[in-house]
Design a protein around this motif. Structure first.
Motif, PDB file in Angstrom:
ATOM      1  N   LEU A  43       0.836  -1.206   0.000  1.00 48.16           N
ATOM      2  CA  LEU A  43       0.000   0.000   0.000  1.00 48.16           C
ATOM      3  C   LEU A  43       0.868   1.251   0.000  1.00 48.16           C
ATOM      4  O   LEU A  43       0.618   2.209  -0.734  1.00 48.16           O
ATOM      5  CB  LEU A  43      -0.934  -0.012   1.206  1.00 48.16           C
ATOM      6  N   THR A  44       1.926   1.211   0.831  1.00 47.94           N
ATOM      7  CA  THR A  44       2.832   2.346   0.906  1.00 47.94           C
ATOM      8  C   THR A  44       3.445   2.624  -0.463  1.00 47.94           C
ATOM      9  O   THR A  44       3.585   3.767  -0.895  1.00 47.94           O
ATOM     10  CB  THR A  44       3.975   2.064   1.899  1.00 47.94           C
ATOM     11  N   MET A  45       3.808   1.546  -1.174  1.00 45.77           N
ATOM     12  CA  MET A  45       4.411   1.712  -2.489  1.00 45.77           C
ATOM     13  C   MET A  45       3.440   2.385  -3.449  1.00 45.77           C
ATOM     14  O   MET A  45       3.832   3.227  -4.260  1.00 45.77           O
ATOM     15  CB  MET A  45       4.821   0.340  -3.066  1.00 45.77           C
ATOM     16  N   ILE A  46       2.167   2.008  -3.338  1.00 47.18           N
ATOM     17  CA  ILE A  46       1.171   2.651  -4.215  1.00 47.18           C
ATOM     18  C   ILE A  46       1.118   4.142  -3.921  1.00 47.18           C
ATOM     19  O   ILE A  46       1.154   4.983  -4.820  1.00 47.18           O
ATOM     20  CB  ILE A  46      -0.221   2.016  -4.029  1.00 47.18           C
ATOM     21  N   GLN A  47       1.058   4.436  -2.582  1.00 49.13           N
ATOM     22  CA  GLN A  47       0.970   5.844  -2.185  1.00 49.13           C
ATOM     23  C   GLN A  47       2.180   6.636  -2.670  1.00 49.13           C
ATOM     24  O   GLN A  47       2.070   7.748  -3.144  1.00 49.13           O
ATOM     25  CB  GLN A  47       0.857   5.947  -0.663  1.00 49.13           C
ATOM     26  N   ASP A  48       3.344   5.980  -2.562  1.00 50.76           N
ATOM     27  CA  ASP A  48       4.578   6.667  -2.962  1.00 50.76           C
ATOM     28  C   ASP A  48       4.776   6.654  -4.471  1.00 50.76           C
ATOM     29  O   ASP A  48       5.816   7.056  -4.980  1.00 50.76           O
ATOM     30  CB  ASP A  48       5.800   6.023  -2.299  1.00 50.76           C
ATOM     31  N   ASN A  49       3.765   6.104  -5.166  1.00 49.06           N
ATOM     32  CA  ASN A  49       3.816   6.067  -6.624  1.00 49.06           C
ATOM     33  C   ASN A  49       5.054   5.331  -7.153  1.00 49.06           C
ATOM     34  O   ASN A  49       5.690   5.732  -8.098  1.00 49.06           O
ATOM     35  CB  ASN A  49       3.788   7.505  -7.178  1.00 49.06           C
ATOM     36  N   GLN A  50       5.331   4.206  -6.474  1.00 48.17           N
ATOM     37  CA  GLN A  50       6.498   3.417  -6.920  1.00 48.17           C
ATOM     38  C   GLN A  50       6.107   2.228  -7.779  1.00 48.17           C
ATOM     39  O   GLN A  50       6.947   1.471  -8.223  1.00 48.17           O
ATOM     40  CB  GLN A  50       7.252   2.882  -5.689  1.00 48.17           C
ATOM     41  N   VAL A  51       4.799   2.051  -7.939  1.00 50.75           N
ATOM     42  CA  VAL A  51       4.367   0.826  -8.618  1.00 50.75           C
ATOM     43  C   VAL A  51       4.081   1.089 -10.084  1.00 50.75           C
ATOM     44  O   VAL A  51       3.398   2.041 -10.442  1.00 50.75           O
ATOM     45  CB  VAL A  51       3.124   0.255  -7.928  1.00 50.75           C
ATOM     46  N   ASP A  69      -4.357 -16.112  -5.985  1.00 49.55           N
ATOM     47  CA  ASP A  69      -3.909 -16.154  -4.602  1.00 49.55           C
ATOM     48  C   ASP A  69      -2.832 -15.139  -4.284  1.00 49.55           C
ATOM     49  O   ASP A  69      -2.306 -15.119  -3.192  1.00 49.55           O
ATOM     50  CB  ASP A  69      -3.391 -17.560  -4.280  1.00 49.55           C
ATOM     51  N   ARG A  70      -2.463 -14.338  -5.251  1.00 49.51           N
ATOM     52  CA  ARG A  70      -1.390 -13.376  -4.975  1.00 49.51           C
ATOM     53  C   ARG A  70      -1.434 -12.199  -5.930  1.00 49.51           C
ATOM     54  O   ARG A  70      -2.085 -12.266  -6.981  1.00 49.51           O
ATOM     55  CB  ARG A  70      -0.033 -14.059  -5.076  1.00 49.51           C
ATOM     56  N   LEU A  71      -0.734 -11.164  -5.508  1.00 53.13           N
ATOM     57  CA  LEU A  71      -0.597 -10.003  -6.369  1.00 53.13           C
ATOM     58  C   LEU A  71       0.857  -9.935  -6.788  1.00 53.13           C
ATOM     59  O   LEU A  71       1.742 -10.014  -5.942  1.00 53.13           O
ATOM     60  CB  LEU A  71      -0.964  -8.737  -5.601  1.00 53.13           C
ATOM     61  N   LEU A  72       1.090  -9.818  -8.090  1.00 49.21           N
ATOM     62  CA  LEU A  72       2.464  -9.683  -8.563  1.00 49.21           C
ATOM     63  C   LEU A  72       2.696  -8.211  -8.859  1.00 49.21           C
ATOM     64  O   LEU A  72       1.980  -7.608  -9.661  1.00 49.21           O
ATOM     65  CB  LEU A  72       2.678 -10.496  -9.836  1.00 49.21           C
ATOM     66  N   PRO A  90     -11.701  -4.565  -0.896  1.00 49.77           N
ATOM     67  CA  PRO A  90     -12.590  -4.137  -1.985  1.00 49.77           C
ATOM     68  C   PRO A  90     -12.142  -2.827  -2.637  1.00 49.77           C
ATOM     69  O   PRO A  90     -12.422  -2.601  -3.825  1.00 49.77           O
ATOM     70  CB  PRO A  90     -13.942  -3.946  -1.315  1.00 49.77           C
ATOM     71  N   GLN A  91     -11.395  -2.003  -1.882  1.00 45.07           N
ATOM     72  CA  GLN A  91     -11.008  -0.715  -2.456  1.00 45.07           C
ATOM     73  C   GLN A  91      -9.721  -0.763  -3.266  1.00 45.07           C
ATOM     74  O   GLN A  91      -9.292   0.258  -3.803  1.00 45.07           O
ATOM     75  CB  GLN A  91     -10.839   0.334  -1.335  1.00 45.07           C
ATOM     76  N   LEU A  92      -9.125  -1.908  -3.304  1.00 46.02           N
ATOM     77  CA  LEU A  92      -7.820  -2.013  -3.967  1.00 46.02           C
ATOM     78  C   LEU A  92      -7.880  -1.495  -5.397  1.00 46.02           C
ATOM     79  O   LEU A  92      -7.049  -0.695  -5.834  1.00 46.02           O
ATOM     80  CB  LEU A  92      -7.341  -3.474  -3.963  1.00 46.02           C
ATOM     81  N   VAL A  93      -8.934  -1.925  -6.117  1.00 41.83           N
ATOM     82  CA  VAL A  93      -9.059  -1.530  -7.517  1.00 41.83           C
ATOM     83  C   VAL A  93      -9.121   0.003  -7.637  1.00 41.83           C
ATOM     84  O   VAL A  93      -8.422   0.603  -8.454  1.00 41.83           O
ATOM     85  CB  VAL A  93     -10.313  -2.177  -8.134  1.00 41.83           C
ATOM     86  N   ASP A  94      -9.926   0.599  -6.729  1.00 42.52           N
ATOM     87  CA  ASP A  94     -10.017   2.070  -6.729  1.00 42.52           C
ATOM     88  C   ASP A  94      -8.662   2.701  -6.496  1.00 42.52           C
ATOM     89  O   ASP A  94      -8.238   3.585  -7.228  1.00 42.52           O
ATOM     90  CB  ASP A  94     -10.954   2.539  -5.601  1.00 42.52           C
ATOM     91  N   LYS A  95      -7.976   2.169  -5.451  1.00 41.72           N
ATOM     92  CA  LYS A  95      -6.675   2.734  -5.077  1.00 41.72           C
ATOM     93  C   LYS A  95      -5.720   2.689  -6.260  1.00 41.72           C
ATOM     94  O   LYS A  95      -5.018   3.653  -6.559  1.00 41.72           O
ATOM     95  CB  LYS A  95      -6.054   1.951  -3.904  1.00 41.72           C
ATOM     96  N   LEU A  96      -5.684   1.531  -6.940  1.00 46.56           N
ATOM     97  CA  LEU A  96      -4.768   1.372  -8.051  1.00 46.56           C
ATOM     98  C   LEU A  96      -5.117   2.334  -9.164  1.00 46.56           C
ATOM     99  O   LEU A  96      -4.253   2.989  -9.759  1.00 46.56           O
ATOM    100  CB  LEU A  96      -4.820  -0.066  -8.591  1.00 46.56           C
ATOM    101  N   HIS A  97      -6.429   2.429  -9.407  1.00 50.21           N
ATOM    102  CA  HIS A  97      -6.882   3.281 -10.498  1.00 50.21           C
ATOM    103  C   HIS A  97      -6.501   4.739 -10.270  1.00 50.21           C
ATOM    104  O   HIS A  97      -5.952   5.397 -11.143  1.00 50.21           O
ATOM    105  CB  HIS A  97      -8.393   3.125 -10.643  1.00 50.21           C
ATOM    106  N   THR A  98      -6.782   5.204  -9.019  1.00 49.45           N
ATOM    107  CA  THR A  98      -6.447   6.603  -8.712  1.00 49.45           C
ATOM    108  C   THR A  98      -4.951   6.843  -8.768  1.00 49.45           C
ATOM    109  O   THR A  98      -4.485   7.889  -9.179  1.00 49.45           O
ATOM    110  CB  THR A  98      -6.984   7.032  -7.335  1.00 49.45           C
ATOM    111  N   ALA A  99      -4.162   5.828  -8.355  1.00 40.29           N
ATOM    112  CA  ALA A  99      -2.698   6.004  -8.382  1.00 40.29           C
ATOM    113  C   ALA A  99      -2.131   5.884  -9.791  1.00 40.29           C
ATOM    114  O   ALA A  99      -0.938   6.072 -10.013  1.00 40.29           O
ATOM    115  CB  ALA A  99      -2.032   4.975  -7.479  1.00 40.29           C
ATOM    116  N   GLY A 100      -2.991   5.547 -10.715  1.00 41.83           N
ATOM    117  CA  GLY A 100      -2.525   5.425 -12.108  1.00 41.83           C
ATOM    118  C   GLY A 100      -1.640   4.222 -12.361  1.00 41.83           C
ATOM    119  O   GLY A 100      -0.753   4.244 -13.199  1.00 41.83           O
ATOM    120  N   VAL A 101      -1.886   3.140 -11.608  1.00 39.63           N
ATOM    121  CA  VAL A 101      -1.101   1.919 -11.804  1.00 39.63           C
ATOM    122  C   VAL A 101      -1.815   1.031 -12.831  1.00 39.63           C
ATOM    123  O   VAL A 101      -3.028   0.887 -12.790  1.00 39.63           O
ATOM    124  CB  VAL A 101      -0.976   1.142 -10.475  1.00 39.63           C
TER     125      VAL A 101
END
Ligand code: ADP
Ligand code: MG
Ligand code: ZN
Length: 603
Positions: A43-51, A59-62, A83-94
């Motif tokens: 999650l931190t990596m998403i926030q820091d825009n490192q992904v 069973d896993r996220l790569l 459930p919010q993962l998809v939203d988070k990723l979308h907003t972070a532009g991943v």
């Protein structure tokens, strides 16, 4: 049996090693390129825009991080119910995706997780069963002999009548069996009963085993073979159960051929004087019972081979059992030539090779000897650094098989050498100066490993089937001429003539006791031959008084012949001395060289 186990073991080992390597490889690949992180870090990596991107698997996220371009490390973490993962990723532009299910992977996984372990357990299991089974078979009482016969099945023998040379009569009698196995119905429809078994009889090495295989090969049916001695074990009953088992299997696999090699091991006459052998008798009884019991119309034919037909139990030979006898005798000249041809096909022969000559020089040799000679010749050619086999290789091989290898390093004194030279020339002269003898082919004084210090090789011009009394007498003269030469020149007797004397005496004795060629006994037979196909040893059938007279007759023949040898050589002293000194100098001379000197000294 052993070989099968070995194959199984190596198979299992190889499988294990492969599995092991695959495992290591997979771990190594994932270790080096993937690293687990916790969900928080993700999650931190998403926030820091490192992904850069995320692959959502079951069973896993790569997670593929941005930057560090050279290092292609991929992180992974477990899926949380987020459930919010998809939203988070979308907003972070991943970039994110879930893989379209690949068709191949489930199959591979299935194979890896189900088939492979299954196969391995199966193999391991059957291996253990087999080894254990054998153990039990060896010590327990119940599973004795439970089918050792299986081991000897050959689906295809790969041998045909073409591989068996010089046994035309035998092949002819067996070809009917081949025909029967091809179309049993033709015979059964008309109501003909085919023989259940045929007995191949002949001296060792004439190709009995080979013929049996060829019958199976020609008929294109399975070949069950067992040696007579396989049936006989320590414990009473084992052999009988093996026989039962063998026949059961054969009936299941009909049409087929059952071959019992060396049948005399079980088929020995039951009334032998040497005390009974329960195990053997039981086995034999079982065999007799089985032969009566099975139905030959199904297409099971039993062949057996022996070189001692006279000791077989009469019950085995009665009609309905081994009622056919196929004689596989020593090959004649033409047969030997053909056998040489068959085996010569496997080696590269020079165009100069004349197989007829070799066949002439090998009277009395059987197929196995001839096969051995061809091989020896090929070995010699290689030793000489040649790539084809020449005639002299073949001749040398004949001598090697008959007399042993040359022994060039044996040191003999000059006197011994010259004695051997005179001895051999004595033989050669006696051969050349008499009418009915075979021409001299070669004389040598190079010792051989099988004991001869030298020898004279005679070679017939054609094959003879009948020998007259005169010829036999001349043969004795030739044999004794060696000693006669020693006596004339050196005035002493040596041990060198022992073999000659033995053979000469044997011929003289046979003339008296078997061939009816003595004046005293006329055509009365005094000995009979036992074991005709083995050593052919005669046994006396006369009284002791007669036996003493036989000895006197033999002695007279021998003495007469020896006198003749002496006078023959004394009349040709010049030839004897000249040829001997030439031989002493050259060590080996050929027949024509010998004749040249002889002719030049005689005119
Ligand atoms: P047997 O069973 O009569 O003692 P084998 O059949 O075992 O003899 O013969 C041994 C070998 O000798 C065969 O494998 C073959 O190479 C050779 N041989 C014997 N007889 C013949 C033959 N008639 N033709 C060709 N090869 C033969
Ligand atoms: Mg054999
Ligand atoms: Zn001799």
């Amino acid at each position: 049996m052993l070989q099968k186990q070995k194959r199984l073991v190596s198979y299992i080992v190889v499988t294990l090693i492969i599995t092991f390597i695959i495992n290591i490889a997979i771990t190594w690949i994932s270790r080096s390129t993937r690293q687990e992180i916790d969900y928080g870090t993700f999650l931190t990596m998403i926030q820091d825009n490192q992904v850069e991107s995320v692959k959502i698997e079951d069973d896993r996220l790569l997670i593929t991080p941005k930057e560090n371009g050279s290092d292609k490390k991929v992180y992974y973490t477990g899926t949380l119910n987020d459930p919010q993962l998809v939203d988070k990723l979308h907003t972070a532009g991943v970039k994110f995706s879930t893989p379209v299910k690949d068709v191949q992977w489930p199959i591979v996984t299935f194979i890896l997780t189900w088939i492979l372990p299954f196969a391995m357990f199966y193999l391991l299991g059957s291996f253990i069963m087999k080894t254990l089974g054998n153990r039990i078979g060896g010590t327990g009482a119940m599973s004795f002999g439970k089918s050792n016969a299986k081991v000897y099945i050959e689906k295809k023998t790969g041998v045909t009548f073409n591989d068996v040379a010089g046994q035309e009569e035998a092949k002819e009698s067996l070809s009917e069996i081949v025909d029967f196995l091809h179309k049993p119905s033709r015979y059964t429809e008309i109501g003909a009963k085919l023989p259940k078994g045929a007995l191949l009889v002949g001296p060792p090495g004439t190709g009995k085993t080979l013929l049996a295989k060829a019958v199976a090969g020609e008929a294109n049916v399975p070949f069950f073979s067992l040696s007579g001695s396989n049936f006989v074990e320590m414990f009473v009953g084992v052999g009988a159960s093996r026989v039962r088992d063998l026949f059961q299997q054969a009936e299941k696999n009909a049409p087929c051929i059952v071959f019992i090699d060396e049948i005399d091991a079980i088929g020995k006459s039951r009334d032998s004087k040497l005390g009974g052998n329960d195990e053997r008798e039981q086995t034999l009884n079982q065999l007799l019972a089985e032969m009566d019991g099975f139905d030959s119309s199904k297409g099971v034919v039993i062949l057996a081979a022996t070189n001692r037909p006279e000791i077989l139990d009469k019950a085995l030979l009665r009609p309905g059992r081994f009622d056919r006898r196929v004689i596989v005798d020593k090959p004649d000249l033409k047969g030997r030539q053909e056998i040489l041809k068959v085996h010569g096909k496997n080696v590269k022969l020079d165009s100069s090779v004349n197989l007829r000559e070799i066949a002439l020089a090998t009277a009395g040799a059987v197929g196995a000897d001839l096969a051995n000679m061809v091989n020896e010749a090929a070995l010699r050619a290689v030793r000489m650094g040649r790539d084809v086999v020449r005639q002299d290789d073949l001749f040398e091989a004949v001598e090697t098989v008959i007399a042993g290898k040359e022994k060039k390093d044996r040191i003999m004194t000059e006197e011994e050498k010259s004695l051997v030279a005179f001895h051999e020339v004595g033989h050669a002269l006696a051969a050349a100066l008499q009418k009915e003898t075979q021409p001299v082919h070669k004389i040598t004084i190079i010792p051989r490993t099988m004991g001869a210090l030298g020898y004279t090789m005679q070679m017939p011009e054609k094959e003879k089937f009948l020998i007259s009394k005169e010829e036999l007498a001349e043969q004795i003269v030739v044999l004794l001429a060696g000693r006669a030469a020693e006596e004339i020149i050196f005035k002493k007797a040596t041990t060198g003539a022992s073999n000659d004397i033995e053979r000469a005496t044997q011929i003289a004795r046979q003339m008296v006791t078997i061939y009816g060629m003595s004046d005293k006994f006329g055509v009365m037979g005094l000995e009979s031959i036992q074991n005709r196909y083995l050593d052919g040893r005669p046994i006396q059938t006369c009284s002791t008084e007669t036996s003493a007279e036989v000895d006197r007759e033999v002695l007279q023949i021998i003495n007469n012949c020896y006198e003749k040898a002496l006078s023959l050589l004394k009349d040709n002293m010049e030839s004897l001395c000249k040829i001997s000194s030439h031989l002493l100098h050259k060590e080996t001379i050929m027949g024509d060289e010998f004749m040249d000197i002889l002719n030049s000294t005689r005119v």
